[in-house]
Design a protein around this motif. Structure first.
Motif, short mmCIF file in Angstrom:
data_model
loop_
_atom_site.label_atom_id
_atom_site.label_comp_id
_atom_site.label_asym_id
_atom_site.label_seq_id
_atom_site.Cartn_x
_atom_site.Cartn_y
_atom_site.Cartn_z
N TRP A 73 -87.03 -9.94 -61.78
CA TRP A 73 -88.23 -9.37 -61.20
C TRP A 73 -88.36 -7.87 -61.50
O TRP A 73 -89.38 -7.28 -61.25
CB TRP A 73 -88.23 -9.58 -59.68
N ARG A 74 -87.28 -7.26 -62.06
CA ARG A 74 -87.33 -5.86 -62.48
C ARG A 74 -86.54 -5.72 -63.77
O ARG A 74 -85.52 -5.05 -63.83
CB ARG A 74 -86.75 -4.95 -61.41
N ARG A 75 -86.98 -6.36 -64.81
CA ARG A 75 -86.19 -6.43 -66.04
C ARG A 75 -86.11 -5.09 -66.76
O ARG A 75 -85.23 -4.89 -67.58
CB ARG A 75 -86.77 -7.49 -66.99
N ARG A 76 -86.97 -4.17 -66.44
CA ARG A 76 -86.92 -2.88 -67.10
C ARG A 76 -85.68 -2.08 -66.71
O ARG A 76 -85.24 -1.21 -67.45
CB ARG A 76 -88.16 -2.05 -66.75
N ASP A 77 -85.14 -2.34 -65.55
CA ASP A 77 -84.07 -1.49 -65.03
C ASP A 77 -82.83 -1.52 -65.91
O ASP A 77 -82.08 -0.55 -65.95
CB ASP A 77 -83.70 -1.91 -63.60
N ASN A 78 -82.53 -2.63 -66.54
CA ASN A 78 -81.33 -2.67 -67.39
C ASN A 78 -81.62 -3.33 -68.74
O ASN A 78 -80.77 -3.98 -69.32
CB ASN A 78 -80.17 -3.38 -66.68
N GLY A 79 -82.83 -3.15 -69.20
CA GLY A 79 -83.18 -3.61 -70.54
C GLY A 79 -83.37 -5.10 -70.66
O GLY A 79 -83.61 -5.61 -71.75
N GLY A 80 -83.24 -5.86 -69.59
CA GLY A 80 -83.41 -7.29 -69.65
C GLY A 80 -82.28 -8.03 -70.33
O GLY A 80 -82.44 -9.18 -70.73
N LEU A 81 -81.10 -7.39 -70.51
CA LEU A 81 -79.97 -8.01 -71.18
C LEU A 81 -78.85 -8.29 -70.20
O LEU A 81 -78.68 -7.60 -69.18
CB LEU A 81 -79.44 -7.10 -72.30
N THR A 82 -78.07 -9.31 -70.51
CA THR A 82 -76.92 -9.67 -69.69
C THR A 82 -75.75 -8.74 -70.01
O THR A 82 -75.54 -8.34 -71.16
CB THR A 82 -76.51 -11.12 -69.96
N ARG A 83 -74.97 -8.41 -68.99
CA ARG A 83 -73.79 -7.57 -69.17
C ARG A 83 -72.54 -8.40 -68.88
O ARG A 83 -72.49 -9.11 -67.88
CB ARG A 83 -73.81 -6.37 -68.24
N ASP A 84 -71.54 -8.25 -69.75
CA ASP A 84 -70.21 -8.82 -69.53
C ASP A 84 -69.24 -7.68 -69.28
O ASP A 84 -68.98 -6.86 -70.18
CB ASP A 84 -69.76 -9.64 -70.74
N TYR A 85 -68.73 -7.58 -68.03
CA TYR A 85 -67.84 -6.48 -67.65
C TYR A 85 -66.38 -6.94 -67.75
O TYR A 85 -66.03 -8.08 -67.39
CB TYR A 85 -68.12 -6.03 -66.22
N TYR A 86 -65.52 -6.02 -68.21
CA TYR A 86 -64.08 -6.26 -68.29
C TYR A 86 -63.35 -5.08 -67.65
O TYR A 86 -63.70 -3.91 -67.90
CB TYR A 86 -63.62 -6.39 -69.76
N ARG A 87 -62.34 -5.41 -66.85
CA ARG A 87 -61.40 -4.39 -66.37
C ARG A 87 -60.20 -4.44 -67.31
O ARG A 87 -59.50 -5.46 -67.37
CB ARG A 87 -60.98 -4.67 -64.94
N VAL A 88 -59.98 -3.36 -68.03
CA VAL A 88 -58.93 -3.35 -69.06
C VAL A 88 -57.92 -2.25 -68.75
O VAL A 88 -58.24 -1.25 -68.09
CB VAL A 88 -59.53 -3.14 -70.47
N GLU A 89 -56.70 -2.46 -69.27
CA GLU A 89 -55.62 -1.47 -69.15
C GLU A 89 -55.03 -1.25 -70.54
O GLU A 89 -54.72 -2.20 -71.26
CB GLU A 89 -54.54 -1.97 -68.19
N ASP A 90 -54.94 0.04 -70.95
CA ASP A 90 -54.40 0.31 -72.28
C ASP A 90 -52.87 0.38 -72.23
O ASP A 90 -52.26 0.21 -71.17
CB ASP A 90 -55.02 1.59 -72.86
N VAL A 91 -52.26 0.65 -73.37
CA VAL A 91 -50.78 0.65 -73.47
C VAL A 91 -50.16 1.79 -72.68
O VAL A 91 -48.95 1.77 -72.39
CB VAL A 91 -50.36 0.74 -74.94
N HIS A 92 -50.95 2.80 -72.29
CA HIS A 92 -50.43 3.91 -71.50
C HIS A 92 -50.66 3.71 -70.00
O HIS A 92 -50.38 4.61 -69.21
CB HIS A 92 -51.10 5.22 -71.94
N GLY A 93 -51.18 2.57 -69.60
CA GLY A 93 -51.38 2.27 -68.18
C GLY A 93 -52.68 2.77 -67.59
O GLY A 93 -52.90 2.65 -66.38
N ARG A 94 -53.57 3.31 -68.41
CA ARG A 94 -54.85 3.78 -67.90
C ARG A 94 -55.85 2.63 -67.86
O ARG A 94 -55.89 1.83 -68.81
CB ARG A 94 -55.38 4.93 -68.77
N ARG A 95 -56.65 2.56 -66.79
CA ARG A 95 -57.55 1.43 -66.58
C ARG A 95 -59.01 1.88 -66.71
O ARG A 95 -59.40 2.94 -66.22
CB ARG A 95 -57.32 0.82 -65.20
N TYR A 96 -59.79 1.05 -67.38
CA TYR A 96 -61.19 1.36 -67.69
C TYR A 96 -62.07 0.17 -67.31
O TYR A 96 -61.61 -0.97 -67.21
CB TYR A 96 -61.36 1.68 -69.18
N TRP A 97 -63.33 0.49 -67.18
CA TRP A 97 -64.33 -0.56 -66.89
C TRP A 97 -65.32 -0.57 -68.05
O TRP A 97 -66.12 0.36 -68.21
CB TRP A 97 -65.06 -0.24 -65.57
#
Length: 519
Positions: free
Chosen positions: A473-497
């Motif tokens: 109902w508000r497709r303009r807000d995020n471009g009308g595309l689906t997002r796939d989110y991942y919580r990842v951790e690199d080899v140094h232990g830092r975590r990103y979204w």
């Protein structure tokens, strides 16, 4: 004394004030000394300078508004011409309207040079309508302003009498019917047509059938006539609505000390809180008005984040506001009236006294924070202190609203992770999300390696995907595309979204972004 004001019964009375020399008299009042030459104000109209207003000396010499400046200088070579400033005129009119609040809380602006007061039920405080008008006339004259005024049972009639009446009449109805047809203030063509038809006064027009007037001269002429005669409903639009609770005190002798005025304000706050307690309400907005004996007034307002009946809290907020004023409260020759109004009320449940006696004070953390927010907002400004409130949406960057702390609704619970589980959202979000380069093992798979800020990060662990679809109902807000989110951790232990903006079936080459950092 405290008063709870409401609508008065019976016929209404209105008082119109007309300041024919407002622009020039404001300039004279602001000048260090009166000008030696006739004074006019000028403004540019259709490529030429014309007179916008003229003082008494200039009018005596035949100058009038609308005259070209070149013609005026030809008549009066030593003419003093000053640029017309309608904004300063409006501010001065507003100051006089504030001062007229001593007579009635219902004061309407009639720009550019008038005011209309609803004095229904107020005249008895001044020994009648004549006493009220005499007191107002005396104060306006003390300000150095020329005033024409008239009272009537409709605002249109009062305004027309103040501006167009030239000779006295035995009664109000006769005075209205003797007004020139210009008092209807119709379009120039309609006024000319009425005069050519021999209808030169309001009485001449009122003697004709209303249907004939509407058919020949338009419905505006009929409506204006009916309102002037009181046959149609007239609505006054006051600059401030009537507050539900008002406490005020008048003084036989003006008080000249600000400390004394503040003490009286504290007593009025106590009286207002008693009225609020009887109603089961609390105040959110408090406005103190200090009326000076010279006719001017000064208003100071404070607001609280939640309804309150705590007079001490309100007075602390007033003290904060007065201490932070760039233009300190000046009593001049003294205050002869102080009023405390409570324009905004909210329901407030009864409170219980403490076991040790005395009034209940907020002792929990939330109450202390509310008091701190009120004090900071009073000193720094309502919009300077902000509060976050959760929003009902699953789009990450829109899950909170930033609102002024004083206006924020009651807090809603923030979503919390399951016990023992890590947080699903990072504490720090990038606005906007920052683009990154990602290498994934399969097109729709998790990131294997990504490059961000010229550094390459190898992914050791990941969780996901968490799929967030677009709000249809508000497709303009995020471009009308689906997002796939991942919580990842690199080899140094830092975590990103991280998230991929779009599926391959939606977009040929979807981009990757980093949206936040976990602690």
């Amino acid at each position: 004394m405290s008063k709870v004001l409401g609508k008065a019964s019976g016929s209404r009375r209105y008082l119109a004030l007309f300041f024919p020399l407002l622009s020039t008299e404001r300039l004279v009042r602001a000048a260090p000394q009166p000008p030696d030459a006739p004074l006019v104000t000028i403004e540019k109209q259709r490529g030429a300078f014309r007179l916008a207003s003229a003082d008494v000396r200039a009018q005596t010499l035949g100058l009038a508004a609308g005259m070209p400046l070149a013609d005026a200088r030809a008549r009066v070579p030593d003419l003093l011409a000053v640029p017309h400033d309608p904004i300063l005129d409006q501010l001065w009119l507003d100051r006089m309207a504030e001062g007229c609040g001593r007579y009635t809380p219902l004061v309407a602006l009639d720009p550019p040079d008038g005011l209309i007061l609803d004095i229904t039920g107020c005249a008895h405080l001044f020994a009648g309508e004549t006493g009220l008008i005499d007191d107002l006339d005396r104060r306006i004259t003390r300000l150095g302003m020329t005033l024409r005024h008239a009272a009537a049972r409709t605002p249109e009639a009062a305004r027309a009498l103040a501006r167009y009446q030239t000779l006295p009449a035995p009664d109000e109805d006769a005075a209205v019917r003797r007004l020139p047809i210009a008092a209807l203030e119709l379009e120039a063509e309609a006024t000319t047509a009425l005069v050519r038809a021999g209808l030169k006064t309001v009485g001449d027009l009122s003697a004709r059938p209303m249907a004939n007037i509407a058919a020949r001269f338009g419905s505006d002429a009929a409506t204006a006539l009916r309102r002037l005669l009181g046959d149609a409903l007239s609505v006054l639009d006051p600059r401030r609505t009537l507050p539900p609770v008002i406490a005020e005190r008048r003084f036989a002798e003006p008080i000249a000390r600000t400390a004394h005025a503040t003490k009286i304000l504290g007593e009025l706050a106590g009286e207002a809180m008693g009225v609020l307690a009887e109603r089961g309400k609390g105040g959110r907005h408090f406005r103190a008005t200090f009326f000076r004996s010279d006719g001017l007034a000064r208003s100071i307002a404070v607001e609280t984040g939640h309804a309150t009946r705590d007079a001490a809290l309100v007075m602390r907020l007033f003290a904060e506001r007065m201490d932070s004023l760039a233009d300190p409260l000046d009593p001049g020759f003294g205050f002869d009236m102080i009023r405390l109004a409570v324009p905004r009320l909210d329901p407030l449940a009864a409170t219980q006294l403490g076991l040790e006696g005395g009034a209940v004070r907020p002792s929990n953390e939330a109450g202390a924070i509310d008091e701190l927010v009120d004090r900071l907002a009073t000193r720094l400004g309502r919009a300077r202190i902000r509060k976050y409130r959760p929003a009902d949406t699953h789009i990450p960057e829109q899950t909170q609203l930033e609102l002024p702390a004083a206006d924020a609704p009651p807090p809603a619970p923030w979503p919390a992770p399951e016990p023992g589980e890590p947080p699903t959202r990072p504490f720090h979000l990038f606005d906007p999300p920052q683009p990154i380069e990602v290498i994934a093992e399969v097109p729709d798979g998790p990131p294997h390696r990504f490059r961000w800020r010229r550094a390459t990060h190898a992914v050791r662990r990941y969780e996901g995907p968490e799929r967030i679809a677009a709000e249809w109902w508000r497709r303009r807000d995020n471009g009308g595309l689906t997002r796939d989110y991942y919580r990842v951790e690199d080899v140094h232990g830092r975590r990103y979204w991280l998230f991929r903006h779009g599926l391959y079936e939606e977009k040929a080459d979807p981009r990757w972004y980093i949206h936040g950092l976990f602690a």
